[in-house]
Design an enzyme around this catalytic site. Structure first.
Site, short mmCIF file in Angstrom:
data_model
loop_
_atom_site.label_atom_id
_atom_site.label_comp_id
_atom_site.label_asym_id
_atom_site.label_seq_id
_atom_site.Cartn_x
_atom_site.Cartn_y
_atom_site.Cartn_z
N LEU A 39 0.82 -1.21 0.00
CA LEU A 39 0.00 0.00 0.00
C LEU A 39 0.86 1.26 0.00
O LEU A 39 0.43 2.32 -0.43
CB LEU A 39 -0.92 0.02 1.23
CG LEU A 39 -1.97 -1.09 1.31
CD1 LEU A 39 -2.62 -1.11 2.69
CD2 LEU A 39 -3.02 -0.88 0.22
N GLY A 40 2.04 1.14 0.55
CA GLY A 40 2.93 2.30 0.63
C GLY A 40 4.18 1.92 1.36
O GLY A 40 4.27 0.83 1.93
N ARG A 41 5.17 2.84 1.33
CA ARG A 41 6.38 2.56 2.09
C ARG A 41 7.09 3.84 2.47
O ARG A 41 6.92 4.87 1.83
CB ARG A 41 7.32 1.61 1.36
CG ARG A 41 7.90 2.11 0.05
CD ARG A 41 9.06 1.23 -0.40
NE ARG A 41 8.68 -0.16 -0.62
CZ ARG A 41 9.43 -1.21 -0.24
NH1 ARG A 41 10.56 -1.03 0.41
NH2 ARG A 41 9.03 -2.43 -0.50
N GLY A 42 7.84 3.77 3.56
CA GLY A 42 8.69 4.88 3.98
C GLY A 42 10.10 4.35 4.07
O GLY A 42 10.43 3.33 3.46
N LYS A 43 10.93 5.06 4.84
CA LYS A 43 12.33 4.68 4.91
C LYS A 43 12.54 3.34 5.62
O LYS A 43 13.35 2.52 5.19
CB LYS A 43 13.11 5.77 5.64
CG LYS A 43 14.55 5.85 5.23
CD LYS A 43 15.13 7.14 5.74
CE LYS A 43 16.51 7.38 5.15
NZ LYS A 43 17.03 8.68 5.55
N PHE A 44 11.80 3.12 6.72
CA PHE A 44 12.00 1.91 7.51
C PHE A 44 10.75 1.05 7.61
O PHE A 44 10.68 0.14 8.42
CB PHE A 44 12.48 2.26 8.92
CG PHE A 44 13.74 3.08 8.92
CD1 PHE A 44 14.94 2.51 8.53
CD2 PHE A 44 13.72 4.41 9.30
CE1 PHE A 44 16.12 3.25 8.53
CE2 PHE A 44 14.89 5.16 9.29
CZ PHE A 44 16.08 4.59 8.90
N VAL A 47 4.08 -0.96 4.10
CA VAL A 47 2.70 -1.18 4.52
C VAL A 47 2.01 -2.04 3.47
O VAL A 47 2.06 -1.73 2.27
CB VAL A 47 1.95 0.16 4.72
CG1 VAL A 47 0.52 -0.08 5.16
CG2 VAL A 47 2.68 1.03 5.74
N LYS A 62 1.63 -2.62 8.83
CA LYS A 62 2.83 -1.79 8.73
C LYS A 62 4.01 -2.56 9.30
O LYS A 62 4.09 -2.77 10.52
CB LYS A 62 2.62 -0.46 9.47
CG LYS A 62 3.82 0.48 9.39
CD LYS A 62 3.52 1.87 9.95
CE LYS A 62 4.73 2.78 9.84
NZ LYS A 62 4.49 4.14 10.32
N ASP A 156 4.79 15.16 12.00
CA ASP A 156 5.08 14.72 10.62
C ASP A 156 3.80 14.77 9.78
O ASP A 156 3.57 13.91 8.94
CB ASP A 156 5.67 13.30 10.66
CG ASP A 156 6.47 12.97 9.39
OD1 ASP A 156 6.81 13.90 8.62
OD2 ASP A 156 6.75 11.77 9.17
P1 ADP Z 1 6.40 5.70 7.26
O1 ADP Z 1 6.61 5.89 8.73
O2 ADP Z 1 7.41 4.79 6.66
O3 ADP Z 1 6.24 6.97 6.49
P2 ADP Z 1 3.53 5.35 7.11
O4 ADP Z 1 2.81 4.92 8.34
O5 ADP Z 1 3.41 6.78 6.75
O6 ADP Z 1 5.03 4.89 7.16
O7 ADP Z 1 3.02 4.47 5.88
C1 ADP Z 1 3.60 4.62 4.60
C2 ADP Z 1 2.48 4.73 3.57
O8 ADP Z 1 1.70 3.51 3.59
C3 ADP Z 1 1.47 5.85 3.79
O9 ADP Z 1 1.93 7.07 3.29
C4 ADP Z 1 0.25 5.30 3.05
O10 ADP Z 1 0.39 5.49 1.67
C5 ADP Z 1 0.34 3.79 3.34
N1 ADP Z 1 -0.45 3.48 4.55
C6 ADP Z 1 -0.05 3.61 5.84
N2 ADP Z 1 -1.02 3.25 6.71
C7 ADP Z 1 -2.07 2.87 5.95
C8 ADP Z 1 -3.41 2.44 6.26
N3 ADP Z 1 -3.80 2.31 7.52
N4 ADP Z 1 -4.25 2.17 5.24
C9 ADP Z 1 -3.84 2.30 3.95
N5 ADP Z 1 -2.60 2.73 3.60
C10 ADP Z 1 -1.72 3.02 4.58
MG MG Z 2 4.65 8.38 6.48
#
Ligand code: ADP
Ligand code: MG
Length: 350
Positions: A39-44, A47, A62, A156
């Site tokens: 669904l998504g990802r960040g540095k560490f 998801v 996550k 953030d």
């Molecule tokens: P990080 O700390 O790595 O930035 P996030 O919690 O922001 O991680 O999650 C990264 C991405 O994953 C989000 O920007 C979003 O696109 C997706 N995501 C995170 N949580 C959810 C959720 N509960 N439902 C759907 N997508 C999610």
């Molecule tokens: Mg994030």
């Protein structure tokens, strides 16, 4: 647009919460959930979409790496869980359903926000109509107000961390990513370098105390991005971005705001100010005339209207608007039914 995150200083671990109620299960994830696409990802973190086999319910898992750059980061993950637990009653914050531990990760099983990031609406060819934007900003402020009442700061807030429950039509917002959130007052003054260059407030760059006002700066940036489709401080490189932030160099030109109402510009201008103490609080923002249409939609005894009444700032914004806004059709047509009551209780401290 950059998704890079500033390197944090060693003080990052200060003020972390260590108590959690949610059990961290060591049962293999695959036996409980069907885990599919990303669904998504960040540095560490990564998801992933996941379905609980027993119930068929959809969640977002996550996966947070326990070791990062050779360092044990379990405490940071426990903290993120603890903050989510503290925000459990906040309808604008994503709910923590369960937690699992694998060899490399701790996995937070979160409420699924099916509509994706509001970031997608900031970079889309077709921006959302202002009526939708005010609804999303209003809901974001509700969530932020609730967090601030619990002495929590998110630190953030950005369009990638504000999700929607559905895409079309855009659903309600859910705030995610509490990795940088902190509880104010837990360890005295909070001064840390963190956040994402484009979205950090000037006080963070200047290593000055962080307060709830730091989140309100971010709300201003998000509102700017939703109405213009541009990131207000993004430069060609990190240094240029930081300079733009510290000089509060914002483009309010006709070109950028050609299809944006005066009230929207006024709202953003009041948030993107250098001195944190000069920014309105979340509750005060909810009284801004740009958001009055949102107040009208609420029943007079709703929790949010109580917030607005408590803060009793309904008589503050118009006085600051000047003649121009008072004469605008918005001012009269959108004045909420309960405005008289709000104004009557005014404490005039704005
Ligand atoms: P990080 O700390 O790595 O930035 P996030 O919690 O922001 O991680 O999650 C990264 C991405 O994953 C989000 O920007 C979003 O696109 C997706 N995501 C995170 N949580 C959810 C959720 N509960 N439902 C759907 N997508 C999610
Ligand atoms: Mg994030």
């Amino acid at each position: 647009m950059s998704r890079r995150r500033l390197d944090s200083r060693s003080g990052l671990s200060a003020g972390l919460l260590g108590e959690i109620q949610t059990p961290v299960s060591t049962e293999p994830m695959e036996s409980v959930y069907e885990i599919t696409g990303e669904l998504g990802r960040g540095k560490f973190a990564v998801v992933k979409h996941c379905v609980e086999k027993a119930t068929g319910k959809v969640f977002a898992a996550k996966f947070l790496r326990k070791r990062r750059r050779g360092r044990d980061c379990r405490a940071e993950i426990i903290h993120e869980m603890a903050v989510l637990e503290m925000a459990r009653n906040n309808a604008r914050v994503v709910n923590l359903h369960a937690a699992h531990e694998t060899d490399h990760d701790i996995v937070l099983v979160l409420e699924y926000a099916a509509g994706g990031e509001i970031f997608d609406h900031c970079v889309s060819e077709e921006l959302l109509p202002e009526a939708q934007i005010t609804r999303l900003i209003w809901q974001t402020l509700e969530g932020v107000h609730h967090l601030h009442q619990s002495n929590l700061v998110h630190l953030d807030l950005k369009p990638q961390n504000i999700l929607l429950t559905s895409l079309s039509p855009p659903g309600d917002i859910k705030i995610v990513d509490f990795g940088l959130a902190r509880r104010l007052g837990a360890v005295g003054e909070l001064r840390e370098i963190l956040g994402t260059p484009e979205y950090v407030a000037p006080e963070i760059l200047n290593y000055e105390p962080i307060t709830t006002a730091t989140d309100l700066w971010s709300v201003g940036v998000i509102a700017y991005m939703l109405v213009t489709g541009e990131s207000p401080f993004a430069g060609d490189n990190k240094q240029e971005t930081f300079l733009n932030v510290s000089q509060v160099s914002v483009d309010y030109s006709r070109e950028a705001f050609s299809r944006v109402s005066e009230l929207a510009v006024d709202f953003i201008r009041k948030l993107l100010v250098k001195a944190p103490e000069d920014r309105p609080s979340a509750a005060e923002c909810m009284c801004h005339p740009w958001l009055w249409p949102q107040q009208i939609c609420l029943s007079p005894d709703s929790a949010t209207i109580r917030i607005v009444r408590e803060r009793s700032c309904g008589n503050k914004w118009p006085h600051r608007e000047g003649k121009e806004n008072r004469d605008s059709p918005h001012y009269h047509a959108k004045r909420p039914r309960f405005d008289g009551e709000v104004a009557a209780a005014g404490d005039g401290d704005f």
